[in-house]
Write a protein that holds these residues in place. Sequence first.
Motif, PDB file in Angstrom:
ATOM      1  N   LEU A   7      -8.531   6.093  -0.789  1.00 44.30           N
ATOM      2  CA  LEU A   7      -7.545   7.118  -0.421  1.00 44.30           C
ATOM      3  C   LEU A   7      -7.072   7.904  -1.645  1.00 44.30           C
ATOM      4  O   LEU A   7      -7.032   9.139  -1.634  1.00 44.30           O
ATOM      5  N   LEU A   8      -6.725   7.177  -2.707  1.00 44.52           N
ATOM      6  CA  LEU A   8      -6.137   7.851  -3.869  1.00 44.52           C
ATOM      7  C   LEU A   8      -7.170   8.703  -4.602  1.00 44.52           C
ATOM      8  O   LEU A   8      -6.842   9.754  -5.138  1.00 44.52           O
ATOM      9  N   LEU A  35      -1.162  -7.555  -3.033  1.00 48.16           N
ATOM     10  CA  LEU A  35      -1.848  -6.921  -4.165  1.00 48.16           C
ATOM     11  C   LEU A  35      -1.402  -7.616  -5.452  1.00 48.16           C
ATOM     12  O   LEU A  35      -0.222  -7.890  -5.640  1.00 48.16           O
ATOM     13  N   GLU A  55      -6.978  11.800  -2.667  1.00 45.33           N
ATOM     14  CA  GLU A  55      -5.708  12.523  -2.784  1.00 45.33           C
ATOM     15  C   GLU A  55      -5.547  13.154  -4.163  1.00 45.33           C
ATOM     16  O   GLU A  55      -4.954  14.222  -4.296  1.00 45.33           O
ATOM     17  N   ARG A  56      -6.069  12.471  -5.185  1.00 46.61           N
ATOM     18  CA  ARG A  56      -5.981  13.059  -6.522  1.00 46.61           C
ATOM     19  C   ARG A  56      -6.805  14.324  -6.609  1.00 46.61           C
ATOM     20  O   ARG A  56      -6.386  15.316  -7.186  1.00 46.61           O
ATOM     21  N   ARG A  82      -8.778   0.088   0.331  1.00 45.54           N
ATOM     22  CA  ARG A  82      -8.293   1.258   1.065  1.00 45.54           C
ATOM     23  C   ARG A  82      -7.549   2.202   0.126  1.00 45.54           C
ATOM     24  O   ARG A  82      -7.699   3.418   0.194  1.00 45.54           O
ATOM     25  N   LEU A  83      -6.729   1.628  -0.747  1.00 48.26           N
ATOM     26  CA  LEU A  83      -5.966   2.464  -1.678  1.00 48.26           C
ATOM     27  C   LEU A  83      -6.888   3.212  -2.637  1.00 48.26           C
ATOM     28  O   LEU A  83      -6.684   4.396  -2.908  1.00 48.26           O
ATOM     29  N   GLN A  84      -7.889   2.491  -3.141  1.00 49.13           N
ATOM     30  CA  GLN A  84      -8.765   3.136  -4.122  1.00 49.13           C
ATOM     31  C   GLN A  84      -9.471   4.347  -3.518  1.00 49.13           C
ATOM     32  O   GLN A  84      -9.553   5.403  -4.137  1.00 49.13           O
ATOM     33  N   VAL A 123       2.450   1.922  -3.428  1.00 54.20           N
ATOM     34  CA  VAL A 123       1.483   2.276  -4.471  1.00 54.20           C
ATOM     35  C   VAL A 123       0.997   3.711  -4.288  1.00 54.20           C
ATOM     36  O   VAL A 123       0.894   4.488  -5.245  1.00 54.20           O
ATOM     37  N   ILE A 181      -5.274   0.465 -10.092  1.00 47.65           N
ATOM     38  CA  ILE A 181      -5.191   1.632  -9.215  1.00 47.65           C
ATOM     39  C   ILE A 181      -4.354   2.736  -9.849  1.00 47.65           C
ATOM     40  O   ILE A 181      -4.713   3.908  -9.816  1.00 47.65           O
ATOM     41  N   ASP A 208       1.577   6.855  -6.937  1.00 44.19           N
ATOM     42  CA  ASP A 208       0.498   7.693  -7.451  1.00 44.19           C
ATOM     43  C   ASP A 208       0.881   9.174  -7.363  1.00 44.19           C
ATOM     44  O   ASP A 208       0.652   9.962  -8.275  1.00 44.19           O
ATOM     45  N   ALA A 263      -6.476  -4.098   1.113  1.00 45.81           N
ATOM     46  CA  ALA A 263      -5.461  -3.138   0.677  1.00 45.81           C
ATOM     47  C   ALA A 263      -5.943  -2.396  -0.570  1.00 45.81           C
ATOM     48  O   ALA A 263      -5.825  -1.170  -0.664  1.00 45.81           O
ATOM     49  N   ARG A 264      -6.509  -3.161  -1.508  1.00 41.86           N
ATOM     50  CA  ARG A 264      -6.955  -2.534  -2.754  1.00 41.86           C
ATOM     51  C   ARG A 264      -8.042  -1.513  -2.491  1.00 41.86           C
ATOM     52  O   ARG A 264      -8.004  -0.394  -2.988  1.00 41.86           O
ATOM     53  N   ASP A 286      -4.486  -5.538  -9.646  1.00 45.03           N
ATOM     54  CA  ASP A 286      -4.858  -4.530  -8.641  1.00 45.03           C
ATOM     55  C   ASP A 286      -4.022  -3.266  -8.835  1.00 45.03           C
ATOM     56  O   ASP A 286      -4.545  -2.156  -8.898  1.00 45.03           O
ATOM     57  N   VAL A 309       0.783  -1.236   0.000  1.00 41.68           N
ATOM     58  CA  VAL A 309       0.000   0.000   0.000  1.00 41.68           C
ATOM     59  C   VAL A 309       0.816   1.289   0.000  1.00 41.68           C
ATOM     60  O   VAL A 309       0.520   2.209  -0.762  1.00 41.68           O
TER      61      VAL A 309
END
Lengths: 271, 90
Positions: B23-24, A192, B27-28, B19-21, A149, A200, A153, B16-17, A196, A146
């Motif tokens: 969050l990002l 991941l 943030e974007r 949470r990242l989606q 990644v 993302i 980004d 994890a996926r 994935d 995490v």
Amino acid sequence: MGKVLVVTSGKGGVGKTTTTAALGAALAQTGETVVVVDFDVGLRNLDLVMGAERRVVFDLINVIQGVAKLSQALIRDKRLETLWLLPASQTRDKDALTEEGVGRVITELREKFDWVICDSPAGIERGAILAMRYADAAIIVTNPEVSSVRDSDRIIGMLDSKTKLAENGGRIDKHLLITRYDSARAHRGEMLSIDDVLEILSTPLLGIIPESEDVLRASNVGAPVTLGNRLSGPGRAYMEAARRLQGESVSMTIPMQKRGLFDKLFGRRAA
Amino acid sequence: MSVFRFFRRGGSAPVARERLQILLAHERKASSQPDLLNVLREEILAVVAKHISLDPDRVRISMDRGDPVSVLEVDIEIPNKFDMPKSGAA
């Protein structure tokens, strides 16, 4: 005119220097001329990974400040005559890099070499921005984890706004390189997956480098993994990634890590 | 819970996926509009202060980012004996 690549990631320890050395050696083996440039001023390590740490006399900062000529600072690889290294300074700090000075050096390197590969420092500050500043293309090194990644980004956003190319209305070519990938763990849902990460970050994939003890072994002996152990999992993966950089279409394989019975029984992992 | 977890051990990648989606995505948006919270804080305070005198230190703004909705919480403490409209504004 050569092509300028930046190897970047935001997060530290994901494999930027390993990747710079491995791709540099892989490209140089095809007969094209390559220079790998260490931008990690104050914490240089590319010289060590390349096995040239005892041959450094002048560095990038010396060239920028006019203390040395570029030809005096460049170190030719002892194994591959098409591969060169421009080391970073170990004693100075990142403030010694100026945008104008970096621009001059990159311009000169671009004229002399087919590939200029800039090894970015971690972080998103001055050093990292100057490493990407004049790049035509970027390789974003990401671990399937995490924090890596997320930082990738962030770096992708900076590539689209802080590079010279982006400022002039162009679009920097971005390639994602996933390192330390363990397909068994990803298969079990513990890590991941490639899909994935691609979903993302929505950046095209350059290659998948398997988690492997060969990477540590390569840096131990100062030989890029594509030079010292070309047939290893990471060796092959980097060779294929280099061919993709050259525009060849190579089918994407997920290299499996070969583990002996002993390792399987005792669950020993690469460090 | 721990027994349940034991049988589902190893399935942390989907978490994890997700949470990242989330969050990002935020943030974007935030990077295209930096410091959104501070801008909101300043402007909301300015509007409220036009009508009620308040202590800027007694204002809390927080953001809970989620999917599908995020919550922007503005907590303004008004002194018990608050002043009515400052000037002659209606």
